[in-house]
Design an enzyme around this catalytic site. Structure first.
Site, PDB file in Angstrom:
ATOM      1  CG  ASP A  21      35.635 -80.854  11.951  1.00 47.08           C
ATOM      2  OD1 ASP A  21      35.035 -81.321  10.870  1.00 47.08           O
ATOM      3  OD2 ASP A  21      36.787 -81.515  12.301  1.00 47.08           O
ATOM      4  CB  SER A  22      32.615 -83.928  13.236  1.00 47.78           C
ATOM      5  OG  SER A  22      33.913 -83.961  12.816  1.00 47.78           O
ATOM      6  CE1 TYR A  53      28.855 -83.818  13.877  1.00 48.92           C
ATOM      7  CE2 TYR A  53      29.384 -82.218  11.908  1.00 48.92           C
ATOM      8  CZ  TYR A  53      29.044 -82.762  13.495  1.00 48.92           C
ATOM      9  OH  TYR A  53      28.561 -81.627  14.184  1.00 48.92           O
ATOM     10  CB  CYS A  84      33.080 -80.498   8.606  1.00 47.12           C
ATOM     11  SG  CYS A  84      32.422 -82.180   8.621  1.00 47.12           S
ATOM     12  CG  ASN A  85      35.881 -81.789   3.100  1.00 48.96           C
ATOM     13  OD1 ASN A  85      36.085 -80.942   2.014  1.00 48.96           O
ATOM     14  ND2 ASN A  85      36.968 -81.585   3.975  1.00 48.96           N
ATOM     15  CD  GLU A 163      38.077 -85.782  17.027  1.00 48.54           C
ATOM     16  OE1 GLU A 163      37.781 -85.521  17.995  1.00 48.54           O
ATOM     17  OE2 GLU A 163      38.018 -84.836  16.082  1.00 48.54           O
ATOM     18  CB  CYS A 195      38.193 -85.788   5.722  1.00 47.04           C
ATOM     19  SG  CYS A 195      37.950 -85.784   7.524  1.00 47.04           S
ATOM     20  CG  HIS A 197      39.537 -85.187  11.559  1.00 50.85           C
ATOM     21  ND1 HIS A 197      38.249 -84.513  11.155  1.00 50.85           N
ATOM     22  CD2 HIS A 197      39.483 -85.576  12.870  1.00 50.85           C
ATOM     23  CE1 HIS A 197      37.607 -84.513  12.389  1.00 50.85           C
ATOM     24  NE2 HIS A 197      38.173 -84.938  13.387  1.00 50.85           N
TER      25      HIS A 197
HETATM   26  N1  DGL Z   1      36.424 -83.454   9.359  1.00 50.32           N
HETATM   27  C1  DGL Z   1      35.184 -83.820   8.825  1.00 50.32           C
HETATM   28  C2  DGL Z   1      35.191 -83.681   7.261  1.00 50.32           C
HETATM   29  O1  DGL Z   1      35.758 -82.860   6.809  1.00 50.32           O
HETATM   30  C3  DGL Z   1      34.694 -84.912   9.343  1.00 50.32           C
HETATM   31  C4  DGL Z   1      34.691 -85.894  10.078  1.00 50.32           C
HETATM   32  C5  DGL Z   1      33.864 -87.005  10.777  1.00 50.32           C
HETATM   33  O2  DGL Z   1      33.363 -87.785  10.128  1.00 50.32           O
HETATM   34  O3  DGL Z   1      33.295 -86.485  11.648  1.00 50.32           O
HETATM   35  O4  DGL Z   1      34.522 -84.537   6.570  1.00 50.32           O
END
Ligand code: DGL
Length: 278
Positions: A21-22, A53, A84-85, A163, A195, A197
């Protein structure tokens, strides 16, 4: 650019599963994989040095995703999970073309189950800006949301909060309320956590949304899909010892601290050495 890795068919069942993931959000997927596949060795890459991301260019996200898959393959992983979506929405087709012999399982927003269960006919998708504008989400809506209004809501700032480990408290609740308000005002009765997170904010999201609103997280479905793929390829490892290793491209002490909050055991985080630079 380095050559694509060897075919997964040459990989033993005892090899690790790679998850990336990011940042720390993909731990919400990792915990479902751990619960369903207790014998597997899991390698987790958090690209916190390059997060979020959600606001980067699609080319940047794609280059990062490719570098992370390369890193996992260099570790000998037998399968890769895109936790990570944002990566899925922008780059999954590219990754599958680039690594045609690698089993890649990717999370995507649960638009299909949400459209099937909404009673108000309005579904809210909570996601990063990039996911909201991604071709992947547009495809999901076109294929699965006939007759249902899908409101895609960008939630800037939520990833950074997770984060930092700020999972609750007045500021976090205010940030959640700000982005839920337009969805609730339009009578969304089903919210998709788009997402990885966001499951860590789920208690706050449910509190703000209230009891009449369902919250959907596709992480468990990703773990089930991974189990199916491994089974079909005869790559399951039910008798393994079930360990995890963690890497980060960000500050290691901070990563260990936040991951230690989000993961049920204390976490040792290693420095991510990358085969390519984005
Ligand atoms: N956890 C990531 C997702 O599922 C995203 C995050 C980011 O913006 O870094 O999209």
């Amino acid at each position: 650019m380095t050559a694509p890795a060897a075919p997964a068919s040459a990989t033993p069942a005892g090899a690790p599963i790679g998850v990336f993931d990011s940042g720390v959000g993909g731990l919400s997927v990792l915990r479902e994989i751990r619960a369903l596949l207790p014998g597997e060795t899991l390698h987790y890459l958090a690209d916190s040095g390059h997060a979020p991301y959600g606001d980067k260019t699609p080319a940047y996200v794609q280059a990062r995703a490719e570098a992370l898959v390369q890193a996992l393959l260099a570790q000998g992983c037998k399968a890769v999970v895109v936790a990570c979506n944002t990566v899925t929405g922008l780059s999954i087709r590219h990754l599958r073309e680039r690594f045609p012999n690698v089993p890649i399982v990717a999370i995507e927003p649960a638009v299909k189950p949400a459209a099937a269960q909404t009673r108000s006919g309005v579904v809210g998708v909570l996601a990063t800006r990039n996911t909201v504008h991604s071709p992947g989400l547009a495809r999901l809506v076109a294929e699965h949301a006939h007759g249902v209004r899908v409101l895609a809501q960008a939630c800037p700032g939520w990833v950074e909060r997770v984060e930092r480990g700020e999972l609750d408290g007045p500021d976090t609740e205010a940030a959640v309320a700000e982005h839920l308000a337009p969805l609730l005002a339009q009578h969304a009765d089903t919210l998709v956590l788009g997402c990885t997170h966001y499951p860590f904010l789920r208690p706050v999201i449910e509190r703000v949304a209230g009891p009449g609103v369902a919250v959907l997280d596709p992480s468990a479905a990703v773990a089930r899909e991974l189990a199916r793929r491994l089974e079909a390829l005869r790559l399951r490892n039910p008798a393994g010892s079930g360990s995890e290793r963690f890497w980060s491209s960000g500050d290691l002490a901070r990563a260990a601290q936040v991951m230690g909050v989000l993961w049920p055991q204390p976490v040792a985080v290693e420095r991510l050495a990358e085969p390519t630079e984005a």
